[in-house]
Design an enzyme around this catalytic site. Structure first.
Site, PDB file in Angstrom:
ATOM      1  N   GLY A   1       5.547   4.895  -8.698  1.00 56.59           N
ATOM      2  CA  GLY A   1       6.319   3.677  -8.964  1.00 56.59           C
ATOM      3  C   GLY A   1       5.375   2.475  -9.061  1.00 56.59           C
ATOM      4  O   GLY A   1       5.431   1.685 -10.012  1.00 56.59           O
ATOM      5  N   HIS A   2       4.469   2.346  -8.077  1.00 58.10           N
ATOM      6  CA  HIS A   2       3.474   1.268  -8.129  1.00 58.10           C
ATOM      7  C   HIS A   2       2.570   1.452  -9.352  1.00 58.10           C
ATOM      8  O   HIS A   2       2.191   0.478 -10.008  1.00 58.10           O
ATOM      9  CB  HIS A   2       2.586   1.282  -6.878  1.00 58.10           C
ATOM     10  CG  HIS A   2       3.327   1.067  -5.596  1.00 58.10           C
ATOM     11  ND1 HIS A   2       3.457   2.043  -4.639  1.00 58.10           N
ATOM     12  CD2 HIS A   2       3.980  -0.007  -5.120  1.00 58.10           C
ATOM     13  CE1 HIS A   2       4.142   1.568  -3.613  1.00 58.10           C
ATOM     14  NE2 HIS A   2       4.484   0.328  -3.881  1.00 58.10           N
TER      15      HIS A   2
ATOM     16  N   SER B   1       9.274   6.147  -3.125  1.00 58.79           N
ATOM     17  CA  SER B   1       9.143   5.105  -2.115  1.00 58.79           C
ATOM     18  C   SER B   1       8.035   5.528  -1.154  1.00 58.79           C
ATOM     19  O   SER B   1       7.863   6.720  -0.888  1.00 58.79           O
ATOM     20  CB  SER B   1      10.466   4.989  -1.343  1.00 58.79           C
ATOM     21  OG  SER B   1      10.248   4.335  -0.117  1.00 58.79           O
TER      22      SER B   1
ATOM     23  N   GLU C   1      12.625  -2.090  -9.778  1.00 64.79           N
ATOM     24  CA  GLU C   1      14.084  -2.231  -9.747  1.00 64.79           C
ATOM     25  C   GLU C   1      14.692  -1.532  -8.524  1.00 64.79           C
ATOM     26  O   GLU C   1      15.804  -1.843  -8.121  1.00 64.79           O
ATOM     27  CB  GLU C   1      14.634  -1.600 -11.026  1.00 64.79           C
ATOM     28  CG  GLU C   1      16.043  -1.946 -11.370  1.00 64.79           C
ATOM     29  CD  GLU C   1      16.401  -1.383 -12.732  1.00 64.79           C
ATOM     30  OE1 GLU C   1      16.806  -2.170 -13.591  1.00 64.79           O
ATOM     31  OE2 GLU C   1      16.259  -0.153 -12.942  1.00 64.79           O
ATOM     32  N   LYS C   2      13.942  -0.590  -7.929  1.00 65.64           N
ATOM     33  CA  LYS C   2      14.463   0.098  -6.751  1.00 65.64           C
ATOM     34  C   LYS C   2      14.820  -0.907  -5.658  1.00 65.64           C
ATOM     35  O   LYS C   2      15.848  -0.785  -4.999  1.00 65.64           O
ATOM     36  CB  LYS C   2      13.455   1.115  -6.191  1.00 65.64           C
ATOM     37  CG  LYS C   2      14.015   1.838  -4.979  1.00 65.64           C
ATOM     38  CD  LYS C   2      13.062   2.811  -4.373  1.00 65.64           C
ATOM     39  CE  LYS C   2      12.023   2.173  -3.508  1.00 65.64           C
ATOM     40  NZ  LYS C   2      12.520   1.629  -2.225  1.00 65.64           N
TER      41      LYS C   2
ATOM     42  N   GLY D   1       0.813  -1.213   0.000  1.00 69.13           N
ATOM     43  CA  GLY D   1       0.000   0.000   0.000  1.00 69.13           C
ATOM     44  C   GLY D   1       0.845   1.260   0.000  1.00 69.13           C
ATOM     45  O   GLY D   1       2.021   1.222  -0.356  1.00 69.13           O
ATOM     46  N   ALA D   2       0.222   2.402   0.406  1.00 73.24           N
ATOM     47  CA  ALA D   2       0.862   3.724   0.301  1.00 73.24           C
ATOM     48  C   ALA D   2       1.397   3.887  -1.127  1.00 73.24           C
ATOM     49  O   ALA D   2       2.567   4.179  -1.343  1.00 73.24           O
ATOM     50  CB  ALA D   2       1.963   3.893   1.340  1.00 73.24           C
ATOM     51  N   LEU D   3       0.513   3.639  -2.072  1.00 72.21           N
ATOM     52  CA  LEU D   3       0.909   3.574  -3.486  1.00 72.21           C
ATOM     53  C   LEU D   3       1.387   4.926  -3.990  1.00 72.21           C
ATOM     54  O   LEU D   3       0.897   5.972  -3.586  1.00 72.21           O
ATOM     55  CB  LEU D   3      -0.274   3.108  -4.346  1.00 72.21           C
ATOM     56  CG  LEU D   3      -0.877   1.741  -4.000  1.00 72.21           C
ATOM     57  CD1 LEU D   3      -1.932   1.361  -5.045  1.00 72.21           C
ATOM     58  CD2 LEU D   3       0.180   0.648  -3.893  1.00 72.21           C
TER      59      LEU D   3
END
Ligand code: PAF
Length: 254
Positions: free
Chosen positions: A37-38, A186, A149-150, A32-34
């Site tokens: 990146g998500h 992030s 990739e992070k 969660g906390a999209l």
């Protein structure tokens, strides 16, 4: 229409139903906390598959620090809006009691890479990650699953697990999405103060520099980061730093 499912039994019934017959399934596991990146993973999954599934589960077993778990950002309403905008079909929201019916008796342990880099500083972290990812893969039964990739070490370990156990799915590694100033997106960035956020751009900046690792460490410490590790591994330079209470990780190709 996007559907949310919060019971494992309901999900298993749905997964066996004709809705999934002969359909390709893409899966994005998250806590969660999209963020964008998500979003990029969800869009890749949407484009490539008939059915796109997102899971949101703040997995307690991968937090070696109870404070980190307590303060991990959570905003389900916003997450669902993002998932919908990315064309997600199903959002799976399992509960910890159901995921860990076995009371943590069974785990996936990798004995080499999991003890290096982030593993050295977060004991048990990758046992928690691999075990929950295995459970989620067995429930969702995707054809492909998308990872950022992070979290490069996580990607390598998940891919390694899938290969080692001859699991019938493909792991797709997607590029890191960065803010304009270079900081990798992030969920934990939301916990940075304005001053810390401003300083954080120096982490990817120094990571990318042509300097030697020892010099980079020095530069980062000079501006107030505490460095967990900086290492070159399989053609990438990986690092983890702490600023205030927040831990940031990143990696770049060298
Ligand atoms: O990368 C994450 O968000 C988590 O480690 C994952 C893969 C969802 C497992 O909990």
């Amino acid at each position: 229409m996007m559907r949310t499912i919060d019971s494992i039994t309901d999900w298993q019934t749905l997964r066996k139903s004709p809705i999934f017959e002969n359909k390709s399934v893409g899966f994005v596991p998250t806590m969660g906390a999209l963020h964008e990146g998500h979003g990029s993973l969800l869009r890749r999954s949407r484009q490539a598959h008939d059915i796109s599934v997102l899971s949101i589960f703040v997995n307690p077993t991968q937090f070696n620090d109870p404070n980190d778990l307590l303060h991990y950002p959570r905003d389900l309403k916003r997450d669902l809006d993002i998932a919908k905008a990315c064309g997600t079909d199903f959002v799976f929201l399992p509960k910890a009691e159901e995921i860990y019916l076995d009371k943590f008796r069974f785990n996936i342990i990798e004995t080499e890479l999991a003890n290096r880099l982030c593993g050295t500083h977060r004991p048990g972290h990758f046992i928690g990650v691999l075990s929950v990812v295995m459970k989620l893969f067995n429930l969702i039964r995707p054809h492909k699953s998308y990872f950022g990739e992070k979290d490069y070490q996580q990607y390598l370990l998940v891919k390694g697990m899938v290969d080692a156990f001859f699991m019938n799915l493909e792991i797709v590694c997607c590029p890191t999405i960065r803010a304009e100033d270079g900081l990798a997106l992030s969920s934990r960035n939301a916990l940075l103060s304005a001053e810390e956020r401003q300083k954080s751009r120096l982490f990817p900046y120094h990571l990318r520099s042509a300097n030697k690792l020892e010099q980079i460490r020095q530069e980062l410490e000079n501006v107030g980061f505490s460095v967990d590790y900086l290492e070159e591994f399989e053609g990438r330079r990986l690092g983890a730093v702490r600023i205030g209470k927040v831990r940031l990780i990143d990696n770049v190709k060298i």
